[in-house]
Design an enzyme around this catalytic site. Sequence first.
Site: not given
Ligand code: UT7
Length: 330
Positions: A287, A257, A117
Site C-alpha cells: 500500500n 486504492h 490515500c
Molecule cells: O490505506 C489506508 C487505509 N488502510 C486500510 O484500509 C487498512 C485496513 N485494514 C486492514 O487492511 C486490516 O485491518 C489489517 C491488515 C491491518 C489487519 O487485518 P485484520 O484481518 O483486520 O486483523 P485484525 O486487526 O482483526 O487482527 C487479527 C489478529 C490480531 O491478533 P489477536 O488480537 O487476534 O491475537 C492482531 O494482533 O492478527 C494480529 N495481527 C498480526 N498477526 C501477524 C495484526 N497484524 C499482524 C501481522 N502478523 N502483521
Amino acid sequence: MMQNIPVGIAGLGHAVPDRVLNNDWFAQFIDTSDEWIRQRTGIIERRWLDEDETTSDLFARAGKIAIERAGLTPEDIDLIVVGTVSGDYLACPASACIVQDKLGCANAWAFDLSAACTRFIYSLAVARQFIMTGTHKNVLVIGGEGLSRLLDMNDRNSVVIFADGAGAAVLQPHEACQQGLIEDITLGSDGSGYHFIIRPKGGAKEPITPEILAEGTHLLRMKGREVYRFAVDRMSELMAWAVEGQDVDEVGWVFPHQMNRRILETASSKLNIPNEKVFVNIHKYGNTSAGTVPICLSEAWEAGQLEKNKLQILVAFGAGLTWGSARVRW
Ligand code: UT7
C-alpha cells in the site's frame, strides 16, 4: 468569464524503489509470517526506499516519465500538484517545489495537497479546475509516498502494509491530448474519523521531545480493524457511484486504492463488476497510499490495457477520513 473546458490525461508515469522486501524479511524482527500477510492483505512483496533515496526522487522520476509521454518538456508545465504525507521535509517546503527544482519546470508554480490515500483523486479534481477555467494548459499531478520512513518497525499492524512508490499524470485540455477524458469526480470526507490513521505526536500540538521519539508516537498509527469496516462500505459505494447508469461492458478497469486485497474483493463483489476488471498490484507493491491509483493507471497504460473509449474508474479511501472517485473515458 467561466469556462468549462473538458480535461484529459495526456501522459502517465510511475516510479518505485529498486529495493524489494518480501514478507519473510519482517518475520525476522516482528511476530508475523508470510502466510498471515498474504492471506490477510494479499501482499507478497513491496518496495522501500534505499538509504540514499528520497521520496522526491520518486516524484521526479514519475513526473519526468509522464511529461515525456505527454510529448512535453518540463518548461511546458504551468502547475505542479503533489499529494504526499511523506515528503523529504516536515511539510516545509512543499514537495511540489522540490519536484519543480529537480525537473526544471521553470514556468510552473507548485503546491502540495493533503488528503492521505485519496490525495491523487483530490489532486486530479483540483488540477482539473485550473484547466477547465482556461487559465492553465499543462498540469503535472503526482501522488506518492516514502512511508517506510514514517513506520514504527515494532507495529506489526502497519509495518507490513505500507510501502514506497509514486505515480504521475499530466492533465491537458482534452482537445489537445484526445485521451483520458475526466468525465466526473466525486469527493468526500468525514473528519470525525481523523484519529483512525494518524501520526499522534510531533506536530504543532505536541512538538517533538526525546520522550516522543523514544515512544515512537511521531510515527504512523492505524486502527486497522475500524478502518477496514469503513473502507469496505465506502469503496463499494464509490464503485456504485462510478458505474451508475453505465453499461458494465463500457467499463475497462476499476483502479482502486490498493489497501487490502480482501477489501477490494468484498467491495467489488457487491456490484455487478467482474473481479477481472478490478486492477490489483498490491501483491508486488503493498500500500503506497497516494501512489497506488496512479501507479496502477500507469502500469495499465504501459501494458496497453487502457482501451479506447472504455470507462476507467478510479476509487480511493483513506485517512481523514477521506474518499473519492473519478470516471475517466480513455
Ligand atoms: O490505506 C489506508 C487505509 N488502510 C486500510 O484500509 C487498512 C485496513 N485494514 C486492514 O487492511 C486490516 O485491518 C489489517 C491488515 C491491518 C489487519 O487485518 P485484520 O484481518 O483486520 O486483523 P485484525 O486487526 O482483526 O487482527 C487479527 C489478529 C490480531 O491478533 P489477536 O488480537 O487476534 O491475537 C492482531 O494482533 O492478527 C494480529 N495481527 C498480526 N498477526 C501477524 C495484526 N497484524 C499482524 C501481522 N502478523 N502483521
